[in-house]
Write a protein that holds these residues in place. Structure first.
Motif, PDB file in Angstrom:
ATOM      1  N   UNK A 257       0.778  -1.229   0.000  1.00  0.00           N
ATOM      2  CA  UNK A 257       0.000   0.000   0.000  1.00  0.00           C
ATOM      3  C   UNK A 257       0.805   1.272   0.000  1.00  0.00           C
ATOM      4  N   UNK A 258       2.131   1.189   0.212  1.00  0.00           N
ATOM      5  CA  UNK A 258       2.924   2.413   0.203  1.00  0.00           C
ATOM      6  C   UNK A 258       2.979   2.968  -1.217  1.00  0.00           C
ATOM      7  N   UNK A 259       2.871   4.280  -1.339  1.00  0.00           N
ATOM      8  CA  UNK A 259       2.924   4.866  -2.675  1.00  0.00           C
ATOM      9  C   UNK A 259       2.992   6.374  -2.650  1.00  0.00           C
ATOM     10  N   UNK A 260       3.380   6.930  -3.776  1.00  0.00           N
ATOM     11  CA  UNK A 260       3.406   8.375  -3.995  1.00  0.00           C
ATOM     12  C   UNK A 260       2.693   8.618  -5.315  1.00  0.00           C
ATOM     13  N   UNK A 261       1.605   9.380  -5.300  1.00  0.00           N
ATOM     14  CA  UNK A 261       0.770   9.564  -6.483  1.00  0.00           C
ATOM     15  C   UNK A 261       0.618  11.036  -6.822  1.00  0.00           C
ATOM     16  N   UNK A 262       0.628  11.346  -8.106  1.00  0.00           N
ATOM     17  CA  UNK A 262       0.296  12.699  -8.561  1.00  0.00           C
ATOM     18  C   UNK A 262      -1.219  12.840  -8.568  1.00  0.00           C
ATOM     19  N   UNK A 263      -1.704  13.943  -8.040  1.00  0.00           N
ATOM     20  CA  UNK A 263      -3.143  14.145  -7.956  1.00  0.00           C
ATOM     21  C   UNK A 263      -3.468  15.622  -8.107  1.00  0.00           C
ATOM     22  N   UNK A 264      -3.984  15.989  -9.291  1.00  0.00           N
ATOM     23  CA  UNK A 264      -4.459  17.347  -9.514  1.00  0.00           C
ATOM     24  C   UNK A 264      -3.434  18.424  -9.211  1.00  0.00           C
ATOM     25  N   UNK A 265      -2.175  18.231  -9.576  1.00  0.00           N
ATOM     26  CA  UNK A 265      -1.156  19.223  -9.322  1.00  0.00           C
ATOM     27  C   UNK A 265      -0.471  19.076  -7.980  1.00  0.00           C
ATOM     28  N   UNK A 266      -0.933  18.125  -7.167  1.00  0.00           N
ATOM     29  CA  UNK A 266      -0.335  17.870  -5.870  1.00  0.00           C
ATOM     30  C   UNK A 266       0.170  16.444  -5.781  1.00  0.00           C
ATOM     31  N   UNK A 267       0.525  16.028  -4.568  1.00  0.00           N
ATOM     32  CA  UNK A 267       1.075  14.693  -4.337  1.00  0.00           C
ATOM     33  C   UNK A 267       0.299  14.031  -3.201  1.00  0.00           C
ATOM     34  N   UNK A 268      -0.194  12.832  -3.459  1.00  0.00           N
ATOM     35  CA  UNK A 268      -0.833  12.030  -2.418  1.00  0.00           C
ATOM     36  C   UNK A 268       0.192  11.026  -1.904  1.00  0.00           C
ATOM     37  N   UNK A 269       0.401  11.029  -0.597  1.00  0.00           N
ATOM     38  CA  UNK A 269       1.360  10.123   0.033  1.00  0.00           C
ATOM     39  C   UNK A 269       0.580   9.022   0.745  1.00  0.00           C
ATOM     40  N   UNK A 270       0.786   7.778   0.313  1.00  0.00           N
ATOM     41  CA  UNK A 270       0.089   6.631   0.894  1.00  0.00           C
ATOM     42  C   UNK A 270       1.048   5.892   1.816  1.00  0.00           C
ATOM     43  N   UNK A 271       0.658   5.742   3.060  1.00  0.00           N
ATOM     44  CA  UNK A 271       1.509   5.070   4.029  1.00  0.00           C
ATOM     45  C   UNK A 271       1.054   3.635   4.238  1.00  0.00           C
ATOM     46  N   UNK A 272       1.943   2.839   4.787  1.00  0.00           N
ATOM     47  CA  UNK A 272       1.687   1.413   4.954  1.00  0.00           C
ATOM     48  C   UNK A 272       0.515   1.161   5.878  1.00  0.00           C
ATOM     49  N   UNK A 273       0.337   1.977   6.893  1.00  0.00           N
ATOM     50  CA  UNK A 273      -0.761   1.770   7.828  1.00  0.00           C
ATOM     51  C   UNK A 273      -2.095   2.239   7.308  1.00  0.00           C
ATOM     52  N   UNK A 274      -2.297   2.170   5.995  1.00  0.00           N
ATOM     53  CA  UNK A 274      -3.564   2.567   5.363  1.00  0.00           C
ATOM     54  C   UNK A 274      -3.947   3.996   5.719  1.00  0.00           C
ATOM     55  N   UNK A 275      -3.027   4.914   5.425  1.00  0.00           N
ATOM     56  CA  UNK A 275      -3.283   6.325   5.671  1.00  0.00           C
ATOM     57  C   UNK A 275      -2.835   7.120   4.464  1.00  0.00           C
ATOM     58  N   UNK A 276      -3.512   8.236   4.205  1.00  0.00           N
ATOM     59  CA  UNK A 276      -3.185   9.078   3.062  1.00  0.00           C
ATOM     60  C   UNK A 276      -3.083  10.529   3.508  1.00  0.00           C
ATOM     61  N   UNK A 277      -2.056  11.226   3.005  1.00  0.00           N
ATOM     62  CA  UNK A 277      -1.854  12.649   3.238  1.00  0.00           C
ATOM     63  C   UNK A 277      -1.718  13.333   1.892  1.00  0.00           C
ATOM     64  N   UNK A 278      -2.347  14.484   1.741  1.00  0.00           N
ATOM     65  CA  UNK A 278      -2.289  15.215   0.478  1.00  0.00           C
ATOM     66  C   UNK A 278      -1.372  16.420   0.633  1.00  0.00           C
TER      67      UNK A 278
END
Length: 488
Positions: A257-278
């Motif tokens: 589940x860890x990941x770094x995604x581009x989203x609408x000009x920003x970055x979504x950070x996905x952490x292993x503990x099933x959490x997301x920060x924009x």
């Protein structure tokens, strides 16, 4: 004195009448010409509109090139190029992705989507004896398209994260790092000819995202927190760094589940503990960390769909879009494999009977009259899905009212059904029925559901499905792409 002439019927005719008659004929011809020109102009306008619509639909994620009844195997997929097909990106009729050789060496290659022929290749990493053991380890090296920054200089470029990290799938599907990253590079290539535009060192990473002029690379810390660094895409100059707090759950080496995604000009950070920060493009936190049960993106990567409460049997989806207030919708959203944007303001909810809800208020709008399942296709206001109420049933619903536009039963209960489109027709891939040596492909009219044609899959292949903009087929119960299909 007025001149007259004698005619055969004995009635006098004034010579001026002939002039008037000739004038009337000319006027009728002029009127007829105007009518013809108007009809031709209307036909040309309709044709231009259809071409514009077809061109727009062809650019949508998941839409295939035109498929006719003469569908055939265009080329067989070599095992070394399966990743190029499944994980690569489509650029101007080519598939661009990472190829891992028998010796573990990696390169970025471009394959002609019509023929499978290699158009160019550029080396990325030297031979690796561990990676050469196929099936034992998975590389994180991958490529993404470079977003258009509004200049021709960035058109048709691809950026690749080259990392020495290796992953493995362990017990219960846990994804673990078997070789932590020690070095990383970001390589930018021109997709037209494979020319390397930039090759810059980056912090050790297992995931990355590409924004206009910027690349963000990320790695989980020893306790699972996220460490993300952004740098200039071409120069490698550091722009910002983000480190999340300690997660609530210690993943003990699990990086699922860890990941770094581009989203609408920003970055979504996905952490292993099933959490997301924009994060914003400048690295500031635009939306604080939130836990989730499941996370998905729409096909155009403009929003996140954060599902919570699912394990407690009270699912709620929070729709996160940069620059907009969050919207909460009761239920779990249906995945739309193709969406032309013709149902703005409507969300589709999974369930034994699919529902539609207002995208702003969450209010219930309608519910299907039969059991349905996704993924669905949304085209020109209709929602196309499969149903379990009849063998191999395909149903098209009016997306505004929920009324059935048309339905068709085309297979048996034990046949798997996959829906696709080339923007002109609805394509249905069916696995083999009892006594058949191959699966089949069926085409229906999108607006009315008339069956247009049905053909067996070539070379005895079992199933057909869309892989991005490519129609692929495979063999077995859990097929991987074995061939790329298309029309002459």
């Amino acid at each position: 004195m007025q001149q007259v002439e004698v005619v055969d019927d004995g009635h006098p005719a004034v010579a001026a009448d002939e002039v008037r008659a000739a004038g009337r004929v000319r006027r009728w011809w002029a009127v007829l010409l105007v009518v013809v020109l108007v009809l031709v102009g209307a036909q040309l306008a309709l044709a231009a509109r259809d071409r514009t619509l077809s061109s727009r639909l062809a650019q949508l994620p998941g839409v295939l090139p035109p498929v006719e009844a003469d569908v055939r195997a265009l080329w067989r997929v070599d095992a070394t190029d399966t990743e190029v097909l499944t994980e690569g990106v489509a650029v101007e009729g080519d598939l661009v992705g990472v190829r891992t050789g028998a010796d573990g060496a990696q390169s970025v290659v471009a394959l002609d989507a019509r023929t499978g022929a290699e158009r160019w290749a550029a080396p990325l990493a030297d031979p690796d004896v561990v990676l050469a053991q196929r099936g034992a380890r998975a590389s994180v090296t991958s490529c993404l398209p470079v977003p258009d920054a509004g200049t021709d200089a960035t058109a048709h470029r691809v950026a690749c994260l080259v990392s020495d990290a290796l992953l493995a799938i362990g017990i219960r599907g846990r994804l673990t790092v078997t070789r932590p990253p020690t070095t990383s590079r970001v390589v930018v290539v021109d997709a037209a000819d494979g020319r390397v535009v930039a090759d810059r060192t980056a912090p050790p990473a297992i995931a990355f995202a590409v924004l206009p002029g910027l690349v963000a690379v990320g790695v989980p810390g020893h306790d699972g927190h996220a460490e993300v660094t952004a740098q200039d895409l071409l120069t490698g100059e550091a722009r910002w760094r983000y480190t999340s707090g300690r997660p609530a759950l210690d993943p003990v080496g699990d990086v699922s589940g860890f990941g770094v995604l581009a989203l609408g000009g920003g970055v979504a950070v996905l952490e292993v503990g099933s959490a997301v920060t924009l994060l914003g493009a400048d690295g500031t936190v635009a939306r604080e960390r939130q836990r989730y049960d499941r996370l998905s993106r729409d096909e155009a990567a403009t929003r996140l769909e954060v599902l919570s409460g699912y394990l407690a049997f009270r699912p709620v989806t929070t729709i996160v879009q940069p620059g907009r207030a969050d919207v909460t919708i009761p239920g779990r959203l249906v995945h739309r494999s193709v969406d032309d944007g013709s149902l703005p303001g409507i969300e589709l909810i999974e369930g034994s009977r699919m529902q539609a809800r207002d995208a702003t208020s969450g209010d219930h709008l309608w519910q299907t009259d039969r059991h349905t399942s996704g993924p669905v296709l949304v085209l020109q206001g209709l929602v196309y899905c499969t149903s379990g109420d009849a063998p191999g049933e395909v149903v098209a619903y009016d997306g505004r009212s929920g009324e059935v536009a048309w339905s068709a039963s085309i297979g048996s209960y034990d046949q798997l059904v996959r829906l696709m489109t080339d923007g002109r027709v609805l394509l249905v891939g069916l696995t083999p029925e009892e006594g058949s040596a191959a699966g089949s492909l069926v085409a229906f009219s999108l607006p009315g559901g008339e069956r247009l044609w049905r053909v067996p899959l070539p070379d005895g292949l079992d199933a057909a499905w869309s892989q991005g903009h490519v129609l692929v087929a495979g063999e077995g119960a859990d097929p991987t792409p074995a061939a790329v299909l298309g029309s002459s």
